[in-house]
Design an enzyme around this catalytic site. Structure first.
Site, PDB file in Angstrom:
ATOM      1  N   ARG A  55      -7.527   7.393 -27.404  1.00  0.00           N
ATOM      2  CA  ARG A  55      -7.591   7.495 -26.021  1.00  0.00           C
ATOM      3  C   ARG A  55      -7.172   5.822 -24.382  1.00  0.00           C
ATOM      4  NH1 ARG A  55      -6.745  11.421 -23.828  1.00  0.00           N
ATOM      5  NH2 ARG A  55      -5.306   9.979 -22.883  1.00  0.00           N
ATOM      6  N   LYS A  60      -4.544  -2.883  -3.025  1.00  0.00           N
ATOM      7  CA  LYS A  60      -4.693  -2.217  -3.220  1.00  0.00           C
ATOM      8  C   LYS A  60      -4.564  -1.370  -4.263  1.00  0.00           C
ATOM      9  CE  LYS A  60      -5.556  -0.341   1.659  1.00  0.00           C
ATOM     10  NZ  LYS A  60      -4.840   0.216   2.582  1.00  0.00           N
ATOM     11  N   LYS A  67      -4.051 -11.142   8.847  1.00  0.00           N
ATOM     12  CA  LYS A  67      -4.338  -9.765   9.357  1.00  0.00           C
ATOM     13  C   LYS A  67      -4.948  -9.795  11.205  1.00  0.00           C
ATOM     14  CE  LYS A  67      -4.098  -6.935   6.506  1.00  0.00           C
ATOM     15  NZ  LYS A  67      -4.187  -5.612   5.800  1.00  0.00           N
ATOM     16  N   GLU A 120       0.156 -10.101  10.186  1.00  0.00           N
ATOM     17  CA  GLU A 120       0.335  -9.042  10.821  1.00  0.00           C
ATOM     18  C   GLU A 120       0.403  -8.473  12.688  1.00  0.00           C
ATOM     19  OE1 GLU A 120      -2.370  -5.733   8.679  1.00  0.00           O
ATOM     20  OE2 GLU A 120      -2.764  -5.130  10.975  1.00  0.00           O
ATOM     21  N   ASP A 135       2.967  -3.229  11.163  1.00  0.00           N
ATOM     22  CA  ASP A 135       2.217  -1.889  11.024  1.00  0.00           C
ATOM     23  C   ASP A 135       1.568  -1.300  11.264  1.00  0.00           C
ATOM     24  OD1 ASP A 135       0.172  -1.326   8.909  1.00  0.00           O
ATOM     25  OD2 ASP A 135      -1.702  -1.703  10.508  1.00  0.00           O
TER      26      ASP A 135
END
Length: 304
Positions: free
Chosen positions: A108, A143, A175, A205, A226
């Site tokens: 597994r 992510k 950001k 960004e 973005d």
């Protein structure tokens, strides 16, 4: 001039051994594989075939071998393939032979890694194929599933993508919240340059073309555009060319030093071609790691 092909990615066994050991410990729990211990004698031998049940790109062999080896170092693992190999339905990936208990107890964990990482590589390959006629590259993000970042980013490279940051420490990405706290684009970039060493790359960004103009004026080296439409992205490419004294379109991307452009947001298989055709350099998406379906791979055991 012909571009140099990248060396194939490699995942040394030493880098994944602790991760695979933890996965096996999670699965074996406090008493081990009680089903196998109860039904299979310790000396029974078996062989197994790992085979693809659908087309895709192979990824994760190092982790699969580690799973079997950590359960039983005497297990024999034979494969004619290497990670990155294209798979068709029915392709034999590997044969595994040895003590039946070890094969069953490691199955597994081995399949979990192989199916997930092959799924990441396969979805990345589909994105890469959509934009192969452009100079843009598909790239992953931070992510990723907790604990799997390194191996997921490895699978992205196998699928023909490239890697964004591995963490918060290997590049500066300013950001929108950083810009708000720092007091604007120019102050944020100035502070980043004052802090960074000469090998630490800085990206900022922006959400609008006006912000992009500010970033260009402030000398940004890399800009993340973005959630812009393909038309807005194309306008940003033209602004970038004009700012650096270049002619938009054609082969300007390789001409002289200029601001590197990355598009992000609203990236899907249905949209990535138009995004790439705007002229940006990179297209980042979390879908290739966070939303990749597993590739269907089976392990069938036969008694030796």
């Amino acid at each position: 001039m012909t571009a140099t092909a990248p060396h194939p990615p490699e995942l040394p066994a030493l880098l994944v051994e602790d991760q695979v050991r933890a996965a096996l410990a999670e699965d074996l729990g406090r008493a081990g594989d009680v089903t196998t211990l109860a039904t299979i004698g310790p000396d029974r031998q078996a062989s197994a075939v790992l085979a693809a049940r659908e087309p895709g790109v192979l990824a994760g062999l190092t982790l699969v071998q580690a799973a079997f080896r950590l359960i039983d170092p005497t297990i024999r693992f034979d494969t004619p393939l290497a990670d990155g190999a294209p798979l068709s339905a029915g392709t034999v990936i590997a044969t595994v032979s040895g003590r039946a208990r070890a094969l069953l107890s490691a199955e597994r964990v081995a399949l979990n890694y192989l199916m997930h990482l092959s799924g990441v590589a396969s979805l990345t390959a589909r994105f890469a194929a959509e934009i192969a006629h452009t100079h843009a590259r598909i790239t992953c993000t931070r992510k990723t599933l907790p604990g799997l970042r390194g191996v997921e980013k490895y699978a992205v490279r196998l699928g023909g993508g490239s890697n964004h940051r591995f963490g918060l420490d290997d590049a500066i990405l300013i950001k929108d919240n950083h810009i708000a706290v720092a007091g604007g684009i120019a102050p944020a970039l100035a502070a980043a340059r004052a802090y960074a060493g000469h090998l630490l790359r800085i990206e900022i960004e922006v959400d609008t073309l006006d912000q992009f103009r500010e970033a260009l004026a402030a000398g940004a080296e890399v800009v993340l555009l973005d959630n812009m439409t393909p038309d807005q992205l194309a306008e940003a490419v033209a602004l970038n060319a004009a700012h650096h004294g270049l002619i938009a379109g054609g082969d300007y991307v390789h001409a002289v030093k200029r601001t590197v452009l990355e598009a992000s947001g609203n990236v899907a298989l249905s949209t990535v071609r138009a995004i790439a055709e705007s002229g940006v350099d990179f297209i980042s998406t979390s879908k290739i790691t966070m939303a990749a379906p597993t590739l269907d791979i089976g392990l069938d055991i036969a008694m030796a």
